[in-house]
Design a protein around this motif. Structure first.
Motif, PDB file in Angstrom:
ATOM      1  N   THR A  15       0.807  -1.221   0.000  1.00  0.00           N
ATOM      2  CA  THR A  15       0.000   0.000   0.000  1.00  0.00           C
ATOM      3  C   THR A  15       0.838   1.268   0.000  1.00  0.00           C
ATOM      4  O   THR A  15       0.586   2.189  -0.783  1.00  0.00           O
ATOM      5  N   LYS A  16       1.834   1.358   0.873  1.00  0.00           N
ATOM      6  CA  LYS A  16       2.651   2.574   0.940  1.00  0.00           C
ATOM      7  C   LYS A  16       3.391   2.824  -0.361  1.00  0.00           C
ATOM      8  O   LYS A  16       3.457   3.961  -0.847  1.00  0.00           O
ATOM      9  N   ALA A  17       3.970   1.774  -0.923  1.00  0.00           N
ATOM     10  CA  ALA A  17       4.691   1.919  -2.189  1.00  0.00           C
ATOM     11  C   ALA A  17       3.731   2.316  -3.308  1.00  0.00           C
ATOM     12  O   ALA A  17       4.037   3.200  -4.120  1.00  0.00           O
ATOM     13  N   THR A  18       2.566   1.682  -3.336  1.00  0.00           N
ATOM     14  CA  THR A  18       1.564   2.013  -4.356  1.00  0.00           C
ATOM     15  C   THR A  18       1.171   3.479  -4.266  1.00  0.00           C
ATOM     16  O   THR A  18       1.121   4.180  -5.289  1.00  0.00           O
ATOM     17  N   ASP A  19       0.922   3.957  -3.062  1.00  0.00           N
ATOM     18  CA  ASP A  19       0.554   5.367  -2.882  1.00  0.00           C
ATOM     19  C   ASP A  19       1.660   6.294  -3.385  1.00  0.00           C
ATOM     20  O   ASP A  19       1.386   7.300  -4.043  1.00  0.00           O
ATOM     21  N   GLU A  20       2.898   5.961  -3.075  1.00  0.00           N
ATOM     22  CA  GLU A  20       4.010   6.807  -3.528  1.00  0.00           C
ATOM     23  C   GLU A  20       4.128   6.809  -5.053  1.00  0.00           C
ATOM     24  O   GLU A  20       4.353   7.856  -5.663  1.00  0.00           O
ATOM     25  N   ILE A  21       3.948   5.659  -5.658  1.00  0.00           N
ATOM     26  CA  ILE A  21       4.037   5.568  -7.119  1.00  0.00           C
ATOM     27  C   ILE A  21       2.924   6.380  -7.773  1.00  0.00           C
ATOM     28  O   ILE A  21       3.157   7.146  -8.705  1.00  0.00           O
ATOM     29  N   LEU A  22       1.708   6.220  -7.267  1.00  0.00           N
ATOM     30  CA  LEU A  22       0.560   6.893  -7.885  1.00  0.00           C
ATOM     31  C   LEU A  22       0.606   8.409  -7.744  1.00  0.00           C
ATOM     32  O   LEU A  22      -0.004   9.123  -8.542  1.00  0.00           O
ATOM     33  N   THR A  23       1.331   8.902  -6.758  1.00  0.00           N
ATOM     34  CA  THR A  23       1.414  10.355  -6.572  1.00  0.00           C
ATOM     35  C   THR A  23       2.766  10.919  -7.016  1.00  0.00           C
ATOM     36  O   THR A  23       2.973  12.127  -6.937  1.00  0.00           O
ATOM     37  N   GLY A  24       3.654  10.064  -7.460  1.00  0.00           N
ATOM     38  CA  GLY A  24       5.002  10.502  -7.814  1.00  0.00           C
ATOM     39  C   GLY A  24       5.222  10.687  -9.302  1.00  0.00           C
ATOM     40  O   GLY A  24       4.314  10.495 -10.125  1.00  0.00           O
ATOM     41  N   PRO A  25       6.458  11.042  -9.659  1.00  0.00           N
ATOM     42  CA  PRO A  25       6.818  11.308 -11.056  1.00  0.00           C
ATOM     43  C   PRO A  25       7.147  10.031 -11.841  1.00  0.00           C
ATOM     44  O   PRO A  25       8.269   9.822 -12.285  1.00  0.00           O
ATOM     45  N   ILE A  26       6.152   9.186 -11.998  1.00  0.00           N
ATOM     46  CA  ILE A  26       6.281   7.918 -12.723  1.00  0.00           C
ATOM     47  C   ILE A  26       5.392   8.000 -13.964  1.00  0.00           C
ATOM     48  O   ILE A  26       4.345   8.655 -13.942  1.00  0.00           O
ATOM     49  N   ALA A  27       5.786   7.313 -15.026  1.00  0.00           N
ATOM     50  CA  ALA A  27       5.021   7.320 -16.281  1.00  0.00           C
ATOM     51  C   ALA A  27       3.554   6.977 -16.031  1.00  0.00           C
ATOM     52  O   ALA A  27       3.239   6.070 -15.253  1.00  0.00           O
ATOM     53  N   GLU A  37      -1.551   0.985 -14.995  1.00  0.00           N
ATOM     54  CA  GLU A  37      -1.490  -0.468 -14.772  1.00  0.00           C
ATOM     55  C   GLU A  37      -1.546  -0.802 -13.291  1.00  0.00           C
ATOM     56  O   GLU A  37      -2.235  -1.726 -12.869  1.00  0.00           O
ATOM     57  N   LEU A  38      -0.844  -0.025 -12.479  1.00  0.00           N
ATOM     58  CA  LEU A  38      -0.842  -0.273 -11.033  1.00  0.00           C
ATOM     59  C   LEU A  38      -2.226  -0.018 -10.436  1.00  0.00           C
ATOM     60  O   LEU A  38      -2.702  -0.792  -9.601  1.00  0.00           O
ATOM     61  N   SER A  39      -2.883   1.037 -10.882  1.00  0.00           N
ATOM     62  CA  SER A  39      -4.239   1.335 -10.391  1.00  0.00           C
ATOM     63  C   SER A  39      -5.218   0.224 -10.735  1.00  0.00           C
ATOM     64  O   SER A  39      -6.125  -0.080  -9.965  1.00  0.00           O
ATOM     65  N   ALA A  40      -5.020  -0.372 -11.909  1.00  0.00           N
ATOM     66  CA  ALA A  40      -5.928  -1.421 -12.375  1.00  0.00           C
ATOM     67  C   ALA A  40      -5.632  -2.790 -11.757  1.00  0.00           C
ATOM     68  O   ALA A  40      -6.471  -3.690 -11.809  1.00  0.00           O
ATOM     69  N   ALA A  41      -4.447  -2.947 -11.167  1.00  0.00           N
ATOM     70  CA  ALA A  41      -4.059  -4.248 -10.602  1.00  0.00           C
ATOM     71  C   ALA A  41      -4.917  -4.580  -9.386  1.00  0.00           C
ATOM     72  O   ALA A  41      -5.188  -3.727  -8.541  1.00  0.00           O
ATOM     73  N   LYS A  42      -5.321  -5.825  -9.323  1.00  0.00           N
ATOM     74  CA  LYS A  42      -6.132  -6.281  -8.193  1.00  0.00           C
ATOM     75  C   LYS A  42      -5.278  -6.342  -6.929  1.00  0.00           C
ATOM     76  O   LYS A  42      -4.181  -6.891  -6.946  1.00  0.00           O
ATOM     77  N   PRO A  43      -5.768  -5.768  -5.845  1.00  0.00           N
ATOM     78  CA  PRO A  43      -4.994  -5.831  -4.591  1.00  0.00           C
ATOM     79  C   PRO A  43      -5.134  -7.204  -3.923  1.00  0.00           C
ATOM     80  O   PRO A  43      -6.228  -7.734  -3.800  1.00  0.00           O
ATOM     81  N   TYR A  44      -4.009  -7.754  -3.527  1.00  0.00           N
ATOM     82  CA  TYR A  44      -3.965  -9.009  -2.781  1.00  0.00           C
ATOM     83  C   TYR A  44      -3.304  -8.721  -1.436  1.00  0.00           C
ATOM     84  O   TYR A  44      -2.804  -7.629  -1.197  1.00  0.00           O
ATOM     85  N   ALA A  45      -3.261  -9.706  -0.577  1.00  0.00           N
ATOM     86  CA  ALA A  45      -2.654  -9.531   0.747  1.00  0.00           C
ATOM     87  C   ALA A  45      -1.204  -9.062   0.633  1.00  0.00           C
ATOM     88  O   ALA A  45      -0.752  -8.219   1.409  1.00  0.00           O
ATOM     89  N   GLU A  46      -0.470  -9.595  -0.350  1.00  0.00           N
ATOM     90  CA  GLU A  46       0.940  -9.226  -0.502  1.00  0.00           C
ATOM     91  C   GLU A  46       1.141  -7.935  -1.289  1.00  0.00           C
ATOM     92  O   GLU A  46       2.243  -7.413  -1.376  1.00  0.00           O
ATOM     93  N   GLY A  47       0.068  -7.406  -1.881  1.00  0.00           N
ATOM     94  CA  GLY A  47       0.160  -6.149  -2.621  1.00  0.00           C
ATOM     95  C   GLY A  47      -0.423  -6.244  -4.020  1.00  0.00           C
ATOM     96  O   GLY A  47      -1.128  -7.194  -4.350  1.00  0.00           O
ATOM     97  N   ARG A  48      -0.104  -5.246  -4.814  1.00  0.00           N
ATOM     98  CA  ARG A  48      -0.559  -5.194  -6.206  1.00  0.00           C
ATOM     99  C   ARG A  48       0.610  -5.575  -7.115  1.00  0.00           C
ATOM    100  O   ARG A  48       1.685  -4.993  -7.016  1.00  0.00           O
TER     101      ARG A  48
END
Length: 138
Positions: free
Chosen positions: A84-96, A102-113
């Motif tokens: 979750t923390k990494a996903t939040d940073e990616i979605l708000t950061g300077p990434i393509a 793709e990350l937003s569309a990925a299904k969340p599982y216990a271990e992450g997206r």
């Protein structure tokens, strides 16, 4: 799409990898070298999962896989699982935007997206290096 290396009894050599991924091999090396430089305690290994998926390459520490590299014919895929923390940073950061989508569309599982990013040239190199840094941070 499966690995280009399907034979369980034949772990890929560096020469076979270079031939298989072709012109993307220097990008592959950039990602593996960068990850191992940033996290020297990590180990790099080939892993055979099944007849269907064949061989993949991964760099891991004692607790988790940091990055997966999936060889294909003249290209490869990079795969990550982000919490979750990494996903939040990616979605708000300077990434393509393509990576964020793709990350937003990925299904969340216990271990992450989990995401897989196709690498056909060096255009996403800076973004992948940022993802490696984020993965190592969390």
């Amino acid at each position: 799409m499966t690995s280009i290396f399907l034979h369980k009894d034949e772990k890929p050599s560096e020469a076979q990898l270079q031939k298989a991924v072709g012109h993307t091999y220097p990008v592959w090396k950039t990602f593996t070298d960068y990850t191992l430089k940033k996290h020297p305690e990590a180990t790099a290994e080939w892993h055979y999962s099944s007849e269907k998926f064949g061989w993949s390459f991964r760099i891991k520490d004692k607790k988790r896989v940091l990055i997966y590299l999936l060889p294909r014919d003249q290209f490869f895929k990079v795969a990550f699982v982000f919490g979750t923390k990494a996903t939040d940073e990616i979605l708000t950061g300077p990434i393509a935007e393509s990576v964020k989508t793709e990350l937003s569309a990925a299904k969340p599982y216990a271990e992450g997206r989990g995401i897989r990013i196709v690498i056909t040239d060096e255009s996403l190199t800076d973004d992948i290096l940022k993802l490696i840094d984020i993965k190592l941070k969390y």
